[in-house]
Write a protein that holds these residues in place. Structure first.
Motif, PDB file in Angstrom:
ATOM      1  N   GLN A   1       0.825  -1.212   0.000  1.00 54.12           N
ATOM      2  CA  GLN A   1       0.000   0.000   0.000  1.00 54.12           C
ATOM      3  C   GLN A   1       0.855   1.256   0.000  1.00 54.12           C
ATOM      4  OE1 GLN A   1      -4.080   0.410   0.573  1.00 54.12           O
ATOM      5  NE2 GLN A   1      -2.883   1.460  -0.965  1.00 54.12           N
ATOM      6  N   LEU A   2       1.904   1.248   0.806  1.00 58.97           N
ATOM      7  CA  LEU A   2       2.806   2.399   0.843  1.00 58.97           C
ATOM      8  C   LEU A   2       3.503   2.584  -0.498  1.00 58.97           C
ATOM      9  CD1 LEU A   2       4.471   1.949   4.359  1.00 58.97           C
ATOM     10  CD2 LEU A   2       2.838   3.714   3.692  1.00 58.97           C
ATOM     11  N   GLY A   3       3.984   1.489  -1.068  1.00 61.58           N
ATOM     12  CA  GLY A   3       4.685   1.583  -2.347  1.00 61.58           C
ATOM     13  C   GLY A   3       3.771   1.976  -3.474  1.00 61.58           C
ATOM     14  N   GLY A   4       2.534   1.482  -3.447  1.00 62.93           N
ATOM     15  CA  GLY A   4       1.599   1.777  -4.527  1.00 62.93           C
ATOM     16  C   GLY A   4       1.255   3.253  -4.618  1.00 62.93           C
ATOM     17  N   LEU A   5       1.006   3.853  -3.500  1.00 57.77           N
ATOM     18  CA  LEU A   5       0.622   5.265  -3.507  1.00 57.77           C
ATOM     19  C   LEU A   5       1.824   6.192  -3.437  1.00 57.77           C
ATOM     20  CD1 LEU A   5      -2.521   5.230  -1.180  1.00 57.77           C
ATOM     21  CD2 LEU A   5      -2.416   5.213  -3.663  1.00 57.77           C
ATOM     22  N   GLY A   6       2.925   5.674  -2.945  1.00 63.46           N
ATOM     23  CA  GLY A   6       4.123   6.509  -2.886  1.00 63.46           C
ATOM     24  C   GLY A   6       4.345   7.051  -1.486  1.00 63.46           C
ATOM     25  N   ILE A   7       5.560   6.841  -0.984  1.00 62.99           N
ATOM     26  CA  ILE A   7       5.883   7.308   0.356  1.00 62.99           C
ATOM     27  C   ILE A   7       5.742   8.824   0.475  1.00 62.99           C
ATOM     28  CG2 ILE A   7       7.656   7.321   2.138  1.00 62.99           C
ATOM     29  CD1 ILE A   7       6.560   4.559   1.374  1.00 62.99           C
ATOM     30  N   MET A   8       6.142   9.529  -0.551  1.00 61.64           N
ATOM     31  CA  MET A   8       6.054  10.991  -0.487  1.00 61.64           C
ATOM     32  C   MET A   8       4.610  11.456  -0.461  1.00 61.64           C
ATOM     33  SD  MET A   8       8.934  12.316  -0.086  1.00 61.64           S
ATOM     34  CE  MET A   8       8.314  13.978  -0.268  1.00 61.64           C
ATOM     35  N   THR A   9       3.725  10.703  -1.091  1.00 63.30           N
ATOM     36  CA  THR A   9       2.311  11.065  -1.082  1.00 63.30           C
ATOM     37  C   THR A   9       1.757  10.979   0.328  1.00 63.30           C
ATOM     38  OG1 THR A   9       2.161  10.099  -3.276  1.00 63.30           O
ATOM     39  CG2 THR A   9       0.107  10.616  -2.178  1.00 63.30           C
ATOM     40  N   TYR A  10       2.043   9.875   1.004  1.00 64.57           N
ATOM     41  CA  TYR A  10       1.586   9.719   2.376  1.00 64.57           C
ATOM     42  C   TYR A  10       2.176  10.783   3.289  1.00 64.57           C
ATOM     43  CZ  TYR A  10      -0.793   5.220   1.912  1.00 64.57           C
ATOM     44  OH  TYR A  10      -1.686   4.237   1.593  1.00 64.57           O
TER      45      TYR A  10
END
Length: 446
Positions: free
Chosen positions: A78-87
């Motif tokens: 989930q983190l990789g899919g949306l992107g760490i910077m996005t979170y």
């Protein structure tokens, strides 16, 4: 120098690397395992594959890892899919109701390649949509098969599909549901939604669904949708032909069309499979390598060179064939900067794949004569492109890779997820521009 190493372009690289490292440490701990032990390299491989939403595995996810370990893998997906910077930027947005220009540019470059968008609104809409479609997909899977798709299993596969990860709790992936139209359809919707790009999805919703007066889609969204549709249809037809002529005597027409359709979609980035990949024809594998190389669309969970890059390359070639001075796509001509970036990306990707394939050919049987390793080249090339495109499909080579081979695949997954263009941009940010021009001359070509 410090400014160059800590820049909006480098932050996603550092955050992904840190997440992978933390994930590897947790997966190596006994609490993540079902009474087994895992080497540090295999833990790192699994963490990289999950964070980079690839799906290549060295151990079976469902039987090797404990429920806690599976939860860790799901979190990394989930983190990789949306992107760490996005979170990270979303946390800042909800906490302070404002975001620094550094975060704005970083997310703009890594997600939309456009630093001028309204980040707060975009992130809020994106998170709402992602959780809505993932929960919706999980609910439908649970209703279709509440035994195999238990609540956790349904959520796991729904997130894995939308994030285009390809991780499955079933050792045979989705082969058991090969003939199930509804299960295939749910996964297809999730995979395509995750591979189109968040900007395109939100634009479709805002301009075609949400407003009463329908508005035209942007040039970018039209190119993405047209190219995606062409690749899906073309891939389905080619894979169907390749498999049909290989087994015409006992083929089920409806099942063949469905499996060809599913593989055409999943092999561009998702990694799920409803057929045994190693039993497909060489022609099918070659077609899938081509589709894996292209991948999904910009700003999505997908890897590869992206659909827009492929469309640019095709249009550039066609424009040169007909003597057109500009690279025209649809109603517009592409600017020189975008064209150069696309061509550079393709050259970099092909060079990277060539180098990785050469290394694996040396490490995975370089001392064995060719007549004793027939088929190994195609298997290695398939594995390399699958890793680069963060697809996750394999002909069974992954678990048997050497230490160097696994390290090469780890590097490919990392570069493929963040995108070669991000690494090129990062390298360019460290370079100094020449303040002069070299004299030009002609060269005989071809």
């Amino acid at each position: 120098m410090k400014k160059n190493f800590i820049s909006p372009f480098s932050l996603p690289v550092y955050f992904f690397a840190l997440t992978i490292l933390i994930g590897a440490i947790i997966l190596h701990h006994p609490i993540s395992l079902k009474g087994n032990s895992i080497s540090w390299l295999d833990a790192l491989f699994t963490a990289t594959s999950a964070t980079c939403v690839t799906g290549l595995i060295v151990v079976d996810t469902g039987s090797f890892f404990s429920p806690f370990g599976q939860g860790v893998i799901l979190t990394l997906i989930q983190l990789g899919g949306l992107g760490i910077m996005t979170y990270t930027s979303l946390v800042f947005y909800l906490w302070r109701k404002k975001i620094s220009i550094t975060d704005r540019i970083a997310v703009g470059q890594s997600l939309l390649h456009d630093p001028s968008f309204h980040l707060g609104k975009f992130l809020t809409q994106m998170i709402q949509f992602v959780f809505f479609i993932e929960l919706g997909g999980a609910l439908l899977l649970y209703l279709l098969d509440p035994i195999k798709f238990s609540p956790f299993s349904a959520i796991f596969h729904s997130i894995s599909a939308f994030c285009n990860a390809g991780f499955s709790l079933f050792s045979s992936s989705l082969i058991e549901w090969q003939s199930s139209f509804l299960v295939n359809l749910i996964f297809i919707i999730l995979i395509v939604s995750g591979g189109l790009g968040f900007a395109v999805i939100l634009e479709i919703y805002e301009r075609k669904i949400h407003v009463r007066t329908k508005q035209k889609l942007s040039w970018h969204s039209k190119i993405v949708l047209e190219t995606t549709l062409a690749l899906i249809v073309g891939g389905t037809i080619l894979i169907f032909i390749a498999e049909f002529f290989a087994h015409p005597e006992y083929i089920d027409l409806k099942k063949s069309i469905l499996t060809s359709f599913f593989q055409s979609i999943t092999c561009r980035t998702a990694g799920f499979n409803t057929v045994e990949i190693d039993k497909m024809t060489n022609l099918s594998l070659l077609i899938m390598i081509f589709l894996m190389f292209i991948g999904g669309s910009p700003g999505s969970c997908a890897g590869g060179i992206k659909t827009t890059t492929f469309r640019t390359f095709v249009s550039f070639g066609w424009s040169n064939l007909i003597g057109r001075k500009q690279c025209v796509i649809g109603k517009y001509a592409l600017d020189d900067k975008s064209l150069n970036k696309a061509l550079t990306l393709i050259i970099f990707a092909m060079s990277l794949i060539f180098l990785a394939t050469a290394i694996l050919l040396a490490t995975e049987g370089g001392d064995i004569p060719h007549h004793l390793t027939k088929g190994l080249f195609l298997e290695i090339l398939f594995e390399v492109v699958s890793a680069f495109g963060t697809v996750g499909l394999s002909v069974g080579l992954t678990p048997n890779l050497s230490v160097i081979g696994k390290m090469v695949i780890i590097a490919l997954m990392f570069i493929g997820r963040l995108g070669p263009i991000l690494f090129l941009t990062l390298l360019q940010s460290w370079q100094s521009q020449e303040r002069f021009k070299w004299p030009e001359n002609t060269l005989l070509i071809g």
